[in-house]
Scaffold this motif. Sequence first.
Motif, PDB file in Angstrom:
ATOM      1  N   MET A 243      46.192  36.739  41.267  1.00  0.00           N
ATOM      2  CA  MET A 243      46.140  38.176  41.457  1.00  0.00           C
ATOM      3  C   MET A 243      44.875  38.633  42.198  1.00  0.00           C
ATOM      4  O   MET A 243      44.894  39.559  42.994  1.00  0.00           O
ATOM      5  CB  MET A 243      46.249  38.860  40.095  1.00  0.00           C
ATOM      6  N   TRP A 244      43.743  38.007  41.922  1.00  0.00           N
ATOM      7  CA  TRP A 244      42.468  38.467  42.485  1.00  0.00           C
ATOM      8  C   TRP A 244      41.500  37.308  42.489  1.00  0.00           C
ATOM      9  O   TRP A 244      41.740  36.279  41.856  1.00  0.00           O
ATOM     10  CB  TRP A 244      41.948  39.649  41.656  1.00  0.00           C
ATOM     11  N   PHE A 245      40.397  37.415  43.202  1.00  0.00           N
ATOM     12  CA  PHE A 245      39.526  36.258  43.338  1.00  0.00           C
ATOM     13  C   PHE A 245      38.579  36.045  42.155  1.00  0.00           C
ATOM     14  O   PHE A 245      37.909  35.027  42.061  1.00  0.00           O
ATOM     15  CB  PHE A 245      38.720  36.332  44.642  1.00  0.00           C
ATOM     16  N   THR A 246      38.497  36.998  41.227  1.00  0.00           N
ATOM     17  CA  THR A 246      37.648  36.815  40.065  1.00  0.00           C
ATOM     18  C   THR A 246      38.317  35.877  39.058  1.00  0.00           C
ATOM     19  O   THR A 246      39.541  35.806  38.985  1.00  0.00           O
ATOM     20  CB  THR A 246      37.351  38.166  39.390  1.00  0.00           C
TER      21      THR A 246
ATOM     22  N   VAL B 285      32.882  40.549  50.179  1.00  0.00           N
ATOM     23  CA  VAL B 285      33.658  41.328  51.138  1.00  0.00           C
ATOM     24  C   VAL B 285      34.579  40.418  51.946  1.00  0.00           C
ATOM     25  O   VAL B 285      35.735  40.769  52.232  1.00  0.00           O
ATOM     26  CB  VAL B 285      32.729  42.138  52.062  1.00  0.00           C
ATOM     27  N   LYS B 286      34.077  39.255  52.304  1.00  0.00           N
ATOM     28  CA  LYS B 286      34.903  38.291  53.039  1.00  0.00           C
ATOM     29  C   LYS B 286      36.129  37.906  52.225  1.00  0.00           C
ATOM     30  O   LYS B 286      37.247  37.850  52.756  1.00  0.00           O
ATOM     31  CB  LYS B 286      34.081  37.047  53.365  1.00  0.00           C
ATOM     32  N   GLU B 287      35.932  37.657  50.932  1.00  0.00           N
ATOM     33  CA  GLU B 287      37.057  37.289  50.076  1.00  0.00           C
ATOM     34  C   GLU B 287      38.045  38.445  49.931  1.00  0.00           C
ATOM     35  O   GLU B 287      39.267  38.246  49.942  1.00  0.00           O
ATOM     36  CB  GLU B 287      36.540  36.847  48.703  1.00  0.00           C
ATOM     37  N   GLN B 288      37.513  39.662  49.774  1.00  0.00           N
ATOM     38  CA  GLN B 288      38.397  40.831  49.674  1.00  0.00           C
ATOM     39  C   GLN B 288      39.215  41.003  50.949  1.00  0.00           C
ATOM     40  O   GLN B 288      40.422  41.287  50.895  1.00  0.00           O
ATOM     41  CB  GLN B 288      37.565  42.090  49.402  1.00  0.00           C
TER      42      GLN B 288
END
Length: 393
Positions: free
Chosen positions: A59-62, A205-208
């Motif tokens: 779902m997300w990178f965290t 920011v790159k990951e987002q």
Amino acid sequence: MNRYNKINLIIYLFMLNFLINGCASIIYKSIPLKDVAKTSGKYFVGTQNFQLVDSTRSMWFTDDIKSFRTLSVKMWYPADENSLSERAPYVDQYELIAKALSTSLGVPEALMSRAGAVKCNSWLNTDISIGNFPIVIYSHGHQSLKIANTFQAEEIASNGYIVIAPDHTYDAALTIINEDKIIYTRSKLPNSDEEAEDSEMIKRVKEQLNIRVEDISFVIDKMIEKFSKEKQFNQSADFENIGIFGHSFGGCTAIMAANNDNRIDAILGLDAYFLPLPNYIIEKDINKPFVHLGQTSWGDSNNYELMKIWGSNNNQNSFHFSVEGSKHNDFTDFSQFTKLTRKFGSGKVPRKIMRNIMNDVMLQFFNYHLKNIDNFDANQFENKYERVKTYVH
């Protein structure tokens, strides 16, 4: 950048600013909100809402979110007038959204629901009209919503396009999945030049951005799959001609997505945020037509310097149309509902003129590059609108 995009929760944050001044009950009853402007095209506009699940991505990178990536998607398209039944609201599930934002922002729920009275031009779950309609993808700004440019989405759809807009989950202000689960934003952009240079912020920011870009290609994949199973859409959707547009961080997303996905043929940015683009993209010839509509200046930021460098490296025409007196949020629906938004982040351009500039440039650009009709004469807009200046990169 972050400050501007937090304003851009469309009508809700506009209302919040009034509440800070203790005017809730008065505003709820007395401030009229304009409906979405009538469209110019020959088609009625249909709309559908659906959910897409990408089982190949989390779902997300965290680390604390491990479920499959799930997107809430809205689509506008030319409607068969014989299938019109129920008028669509501007804000889907606005009661649930109003309650959620009321809780998270401390805003009275009655006031938040004012947005539910705004009328648009779309009709729910209609059949699609017979035709050959190119696809246009929309990417919203940081902490914004997929409906943030409904004025443009409906205008384009009425002129023979299928417009598809996902909420970038955890980067959108909020996303509703499974009809009742609310996911709030977790994304972050730098608040200052110093923060923008921090290595951890650059990585984040790159990951987002990468997640957003992957969202775009996934949506195209799934829509091709979805339409192949639906006879009407399969006969009318033209996936050989795909354009993309986006506001702010969505403009950045549009450029990166077009670089990564060869199916995207034309790119349009609305006051786009170029700073997160990696150097190899800035220096690369993307070889795709590009138009940018934006403010005259981003102040001390070198955002536009990067646009010029990137545009000059593009073998295809890259145009920048600056609109004198505009501000960042004018390139969304934000300033279209009431003049009072000028007190809270919109510029001095009359809303009808702003809307006409955006619709005119966008429609002619996509008509030329996706339908091979009309002639995209970049100089005409400067002659037609005194506030517009044209630059070629």
